[in-house]
Design a protein around this motif. Structure first.
Motif, mmCIF file in Angstrom:
data_model
loop_
_atom_site.group_PDB
_atom_site.id
_atom_site.type_symbol
_atom_site.label_atom_id
_atom_site.label_comp_id
_atom_site.label_asym_id
_atom_site.label_seq_id
_atom_site.Cartn_x
_atom_site.Cartn_y
_atom_site.Cartn_z
ATOM 1 N N SER A 196 0.867 -1.182 0.000
ATOM 2 C CA SER A 196 0.000 0.000 0.000
ATOM 3 C C SER A 196 0.904 1.232 0.000
ATOM 4 C CB SER A 196 -0.920 -0.013 1.210
ATOM 5 O OG SER A 196 -0.165 0.157 2.395
ATOM 6 N N LEU A 197 0.311 2.362 -0.317
ATOM 7 C CA LEU A 197 1.093 3.590 -0.389
ATOM 8 C C LEU A 197 0.993 4.363 0.920
ATOM 9 C CD1 LEU A 197 -0.042 4.805 -3.921
ATOM 10 C CD2 LEU A 197 2.106 3.639 -3.335
ATOM 11 N N TYR A 198 2.135 4.894 1.353
ATOM 12 C CA TYR A 198 2.094 5.722 2.567
ATOM 13 C C TYR A 198 1.180 6.932 2.384
ATOM 14 C CZ TYR A 198 5.758 3.139 4.990
ATOM 15 O OH TYR A 198 6.465 2.172 5.648
ATOM 16 N N GLU A 199 1.128 7.442 1.140
ATOM 17 C CA GLU A 199 0.254 8.622 0.909
ATOM 18 C C GLU A 199 -1.209 8.283 1.170
ATOM 19 O OE1 GLU A 199 2.237 8.703 -3.004
ATOM 20 O OE2 GLU A 199 3.276 7.955 -1.224
ATOM 21 N N ASP A 200 -1.533 6.993 1.041
ATOM 22 C CA ASP A 200 -2.925 6.597 1.250
ATOM 23 C C ASP A 200 -3.176 6.133 2.679
ATOM 24 O OD1 ASP A 200 -3.326 7.128 -1.370
ATOM 25 O OD2 ASP A 200 -3.210 5.040 -2.046
ATOM 26 N N ALA A 201 -2.317 6.537 3.588
ATOM 27 C CA ALA A 201 -2.441 6.050 4.974
ATOM 28 C C ALA A 201 -3.795 6.393 5.572
ATOM 29 C CB ALA A 201 -1.323 6.624 5.830
ATOM 30 N N ASP A 202 -4.510 7.398 4.989
ATOM 31 C CA ASP A 202 -5.819 7.770 5.555
ATOM 32 C C ASP A 202 -6.837 6.639 5.418
ATOM 33 O OD1 ASP A 202 -5.902 8.065 2.858
ATOM 34 O OD2 ASP A 202 -6.999 9.974 2.865
ATOM 35 N N ASP A 229 8.547 7.531 0.496
ATOM 36 C CA ASP A 229 8.067 8.863 0.877
ATOM 37 C C ASP A 229 8.700 9.955 0.019
ATOM 38 O OD1 ASP A 229 6.449 8.021 2.965
ATOM 39 O OD2 ASP A 229 8.047 8.154 4.456
ATOM 40 N N TRP A 230 7.999 11.065 -0.094
ATOM 41 C CA TRP A 230 8.603 12.233 -0.730
ATOM 42 C C TRP A 230 9.780 12.688 0.141
ATOM 43 C CZ3 TRP A 230 9.979 17.123 0.583
ATOM 44 C CH2 TRP A 230 10.331 17.985 -0.472
#
Lengths: 138, 329
Positions: free
Chosen positions: A87-93, B42-43
């Motif tokens: 999964s993507l960290y950006e999608d942690a929500d 991460d960025w």
């Protein structure tokens, strides 16, 4: 070159090192594998690092050298890095649903107050009262 | 073992942040300030990635080259148990290089490129390994005091912000505790032995004191650049701070053995609580790191020999459909 203090090195035919040649080519260190380590039977396998290897069997041997030579190890898994879908960290929500779902938590249920109130009103003895009093007096 | 990296700082601090999205940068810095780790996907600012690749790569090279001066003595170790222990230590160092190369790879530089840059002299490794281990006692001093310096550095860096590097360092530190004990045991054995053994270990200490004082690098120029790297938790302490911690912990242990440290100025100033010492020769440090040390050439030639001799094995095993993937963590 000055003679080395290591007799083994003096026996080697050491190459010149001034040509600036790239001597390792792409993929010479092979593919990457993710290593999962289980400390003892019954424990979870936990991700512990990566190794480079030409095939899964060799990856296991590399993993044994890198991650199993010191600490207790019951079992190792190796998985090609490219076969892992993450999964993507950006999608942690997407994991943020718990705060409004307290009804899933055992700690969200407390009904002792209601029970005690009912027992007092109806003259039912609290089974645990003696134990509680003893504990307080200790 | 050998985690010391020399970040050569320019004062172009602004260029570190040039072209970065201010909002993403703010989120990134907030995450670090909150004590969270940064993970590979991460960025991150370009300068953060670049600096970390350089640091971790140099650290990995130091492990792999650091195996050479001690490896020299495996065949001549005095006694079977010491031979086994030294082999285990040298294997650990090479294993640590593997962990660190993997951590650097997660930032996007392939292992092949790192090894090429080592052999071609583009990237550096710890300066101390350009000096020879002339006697068995030199290996004892290296195992004890160079590893001690490295542990101080590595424990400090393991509190940094980049997840894969911190995880590798934690594992490395726990394995190194054996190196430290093993080295100390060897030094104690020689220092409490015959007059010749004592003399041998004293001479090794004399030879290694300057490289040891060089180990944590020259005093930092404090610039905006340093400040940003410290805010990003790439650099966790100044070189002088780490040297101070090393002296605090190990000088008394050396004195316990009645050995003499070859610096008459060395003493702890009770008022300031700081160590006073003769500055080591930083010109020599620069000269050696730039290639002109007693063993630079031999070290790289030996690495190159090993890579070239192993090429046929690596190529024989590779399959046509292999595809490189950046490791996950």
């Amino acid at each position: 070159m000055k003679k080395s203090i290591d007799p083994r090195i003096n026996r080697l035919d050491l190459p010149e090192n001034k040509d600036g040649k790239e001597i390792l080519h792409a993929l010479e260190e092979w593919e990457t594998y993710e290593v999962f380590h289980q400390k003892k039977r019954g424990d979870q396998h936990i991700h512990t690092g990566i190794v480079h290897a030409a095939n899964p069997e060799l990856a296991l041997i590399m993993a044994k050298e890198a991650f199993g030579r010191r600490r207790q190890t019951a079992n190792l898994w190796v998985v090609r890095s490219k076969d892992v879908t993450a999964s993507l960290y950006e999608d942690a929500d997407i994991f943020l649903t718990t705060p409004e779902k307290t009804y899933r938590e055992a700690s969200d249920y407390y009904c002792m107050d209601r029970i005690r109130k009912y027992q007092q009103e109806h003259g039912i003895k609290d089974r645990k009262e003696d134990r509680r009093k003893k504990k307080e007096s200790d | 073992m050998y985690g010391n990296t020399y970040i050569e700082l320019s004062d172009k601090a602004k260029s570190l942040l040039e072209g970065e999205d201010p909002q993403k940068l703010a989120e990134f810095e907030a995450r670090i300030a909150a004590g969270e780790k940064i993970e590979p996907k991460d960025w991150m600012p370009k300068a953060y990635r670049k600096q970390l690749i350089r640091m971790i790569e140099q650290h990995a090279h130091s492990e792999i080259v650091g195996a050479l001066p001690e490896g020299t003595w495996i065949t001549r170790a005095p006694g079977f148990r010491r031979k086994l222990a030294l082999m285990a230590k040298v294997q650990d160092e090479v294993g640590h290089a593997q962990l660190l190369y993997s951590a650097a790879e997660t930032l996007g530089k392939t292992r092949e490129n790192m090894l090429n840059d080592l052999i071609n002299g583009k990237s550096k490794y710890s300066n101390v390994f350009n000096y020879p281990a002339l006697t068995w006692a030199d290996t004892a001093i290296i195992s004890w005091l160079i590893d001690a310096g490295a542990i101080i550095n590595q424990v400090t860096n393991s509190k940094g912000s980049y997840g894969p590097y911190c995880r590798a360092l934690e594992r490395i530190c726990s394995e190194e505790s054996f190196h430290l004990k093993y080295g100390h045991d060897n030094v104690v054995f020689l220092a409490t032995g015959t007059p010749q053994q004592r003399e041998m270990v004293q001479e090794a200490l004399n030879r290694w004191w300057q490289p040891i004082m060089h180990f944590h690098g020259p005093p930092d120029k404090i610039s905006d650049h340093t400040e940003i790297l410290m805010r990003w938790k790439v650099k966790m302490a100044t070189n002088d701070d780490m040297r101070e911690r090393f002296l605090d912990e190990y000088v008394p242990k050396i004195w316990d053995l009645g050995l003499t440290i070859p610096d008459q100025k060395l003493k702890k100033n009770e008022k300031t609580g700081k160590w006073e010492y003769t500055e080591p020769d930083w010109e020599e440090f620069k000269r050696v790191i730039n290639g002109d040390g007693p063993c630079n050439k031999e070290r790289l030639q030996v690495r190159r020999w090993a890579v070239e001799r192993g090429a046929w094995v690596r190529r024989a095993l590779i399959k046509a459909d292999s595809k490189y993937t950046v490791p996950l963590a």
